[in-house]
Enzyme design. Structure first.
Site, PDB file in Angstrom:
ATOM      1  N   TYR A  30       0.717  -1.221  -0.067  1.00  0.00           N
ATOM      2  CA  TYR A  30      -0.019   0.107   0.009  1.00  0.00           C
ATOM      3  C   TYR A  30       0.925   1.272   0.093  1.00  0.00           C
ATOM      4  O   TYR A  30       0.422   2.143   0.733  1.00  0.00           O
ATOM      5  CB  TYR A  30      -1.084  -0.058   1.194  1.00  0.00           C
ATOM      6  N   TYR A 158     -14.882  -5.349   2.115  1.00  0.00           N
ATOM      7  CA  TYR A 158     -13.390  -5.679   1.703  1.00  0.00           C
ATOM      8  C   TYR A 158     -12.978  -7.076   2.294  1.00  0.00           C
ATOM      9  O   TYR A 158     -13.298  -7.435   3.381  1.00  0.00           O
ATOM     10  CB  TYR A 158     -12.316  -4.657   2.525  1.00  0.00           C
ATOM     11  N   ASP A 252     -17.201 -13.685   6.493  1.00  0.00           N
ATOM     12  CA  ASP A 252     -15.684 -13.507   6.613  1.00  0.00           C
ATOM     13  C   ASP A 252     -15.387 -12.872   7.766  1.00  0.00           C
ATOM     14  O   ASP A 252     -15.492 -11.734   8.214  1.00  0.00           O
ATOM     15  CB  ASP A 252     -15.356 -12.382   5.327  1.00  0.00           C
ATOM     16  N   LYS A 281      -5.780 -13.863  10.390  1.00  0.00           N
ATOM     17  CA  LYS A 281      -5.066 -12.892  11.357  1.00  0.00           C
ATOM     18  C   LYS A 281      -4.846 -13.395  12.617  1.00  0.00           C
ATOM     19  O   LYS A 281      -3.719 -13.899  12.893  1.00  0.00           O
ATOM     20  CB  LYS A 281      -6.184 -11.761  11.371  1.00  0.00           C
TER      21      LYS A 281
END
Length: 435
Positions: A30, A158, A252, A281
């Protein structure tokens, strides 16, 4: 050709040699590499602190992109990984079985809601969503139902940066607009957050149910879309609509899973069971790359039979990596044996109190807290890099994005350290509002 050397970081004017030598060659996430200065050199992590090369310590308010639920270097996870490293760091899961993967698959079946009981492992959250999408399409194909190949997802959502997952992200949220025309065209809707949007979604689903394999959603929080919250009733509505129209529901939980919202999984607050759940994660407590795609019994059984073409033909090289599975097992033991969910709720209560004064700051639109997630939303962030620099100067690691200043601290963060984080949020936001 000589590699371009990034400009020095004003927060670290004397970088170590390894940073000077490598900065010209490492492509950062990013980041516009033409203008991005050298990143901060971290040399150690412990508990909730990150140590820089010059000895400065930063209190971590982001949990390394929401992964380090137990803080860094928890001895239980470190010991589990060390034991596994001595025995067998990796072996292919094609043709072999090993104890960490088998035990972890069973453990996930025990802790996930309902009959979510069949897990496929991969290495990253984006890939786990890709696998869920692949499962959903093949689920219908294996039953002879052709044409159900598209996905409904939501504005503000997202789900990852790979080609498939980009197609179920909000195309207008910023990161993926460049790829319009290069990624599959999916079906985009608004979350049913009120009666008008409920009615609109019902009509939209009725129109597209014949071609829809699954709905894909983030439960309770749209994370990278701006930490936008919605009520558990929204998730319950999606479950009901999927049932009514013969569509699978993919939830998700990559960001929300493992205590971040105050329950082990966010979908528990809605009392629903998705057909497929993705996790990553915090799955390994922020130590090693691992993700899971877990399906309910009826989804798994659609892949069974004598026909080899009905099998799920997918297999990342490091699927079920023993080291990562050992870390995940130790992390799940910590959720069972240590009071992580109580700690998340205590963090929530403290943030509710300590962030409340931000509502009086000019240009602040909203202040909101859900579990161990605290957000100050402003009208517009003019200079994100200024914020990042000021937070480091205050001794904390906080990374605003879009128009939000937020923290997702490790669940083990103590009261004093949490006050340092919330205090820095208030102080820097006040400075910014009066610049």
């Amino acid at each position: 050709m000589t590699a371009r050397i990034p400009p020095l970081n004003p927060l670290f004017p004397s970088p170590p040699d390894w940073l000077l030598e490598g900065a010209a060659h490492l492509w950062l996430p990013y980041s516009q590499m033409q203008t991005t200065p050298m990143t901060l050199p971290a040399v150690k992590t412990e508990g909730v602190r990150i140590t820089l090369a010059d000895g400065r310590e930063l209190i971590d308010g982001i949990s390394s992109w929401w992964t380090a639920a137990h803080g860094y270097n928890h001895p239980r996870i470190r010991e589990a990984v060390s034991r596994q490293l001595d025995a067998m760091p990796h072996i292919m899961l094609g043709g072999f079985a090993h104890e960490p993967a088998m035990r972890l698959a069973k453990r996930l079946a025990d802790v996930t809601p309902g009959d979510l009981a069949h897990t496929f492992f991969s290495e990253s959250g984006s890939v786990s969503v890709e696998i869920a999408m692949k499962m959903a399409v093949q689920y219908w194909l294996n039953q002879g139902k052709h044409g159900k190949t598209r996905f409904i997802s939501f504005r503000g959502g997202y789900h990852g940066d790979t080609i498939g997952t980009m197609s179920v992200c909000d195309p207008e949220e910023g990161m993926h607009t460049l790829f319009k025309g290069a990624i599959p065209q999916q079906l985009l809707a608004d979350l049913p957050a009120d009666r008008e949007k409920e009615a609109a979604l019902e009509a939209f689903i009725a129109e597209h149910a014949h071609e829809t394999a699954a709905i894909v959603t983030e439960p309770l929080v749209q994370g990278a879309g701006g930490m936008v919250f919605h009520e558990p009733a929204v998730l319950a509505k999606l479950r009901a609509l999927c049932d009514a129209h013969d569509i699978l529901l993919i939830v998700d939980e990559i960001f929300t899973g493992f205590g971040r919202t105050g329950t082990l999984f966010a979908c528990e607050q809605a009392g629903i069971v998705p057909d497929i759940m993705t996790l990553s994660k915090a799955l390994t407590g922020g130590t090693l790359a691992l993700a899971s795609t877990t399906a309910r019994k009826h989804v798994f059984e659609a892949f069974l039979g004598e026909d080899p073409d009905k099998a799920l033909m997918h297999g990342p090289t490091y699927t079920g990596n023993p080291l990562a599975c050992a870390a995940a097992l130790a992390s799940l033991e910590l959720f069972e044996e240590e009071p992580r969910l109580e700690q998340a709720r205590a963090i929530a209560a403290q943030m509710e109190e300590e962030l409340a004064p931000a509502r009086e700051i000019s240009r602040v639109r909203d202040v909101r807290v859900l579990g161990a997630l605290g957000v100050i939303e402003v009208d517009k962030l003019d200079d994100v890099n200024w914020f990042k620099q000021r937070f480091v100067e205050e001794g904390v690691w906080i990374r605003p994005f879009r128009n939000i200043i937020y923290i997702t601290p490790p669940l083990v963060t103590g009261k004093e350290d949490l006050s340092r984080l919330t205090g820095a949020m208030l102080k820097v936001t006040r400075e910014w509002a009066t610049r």
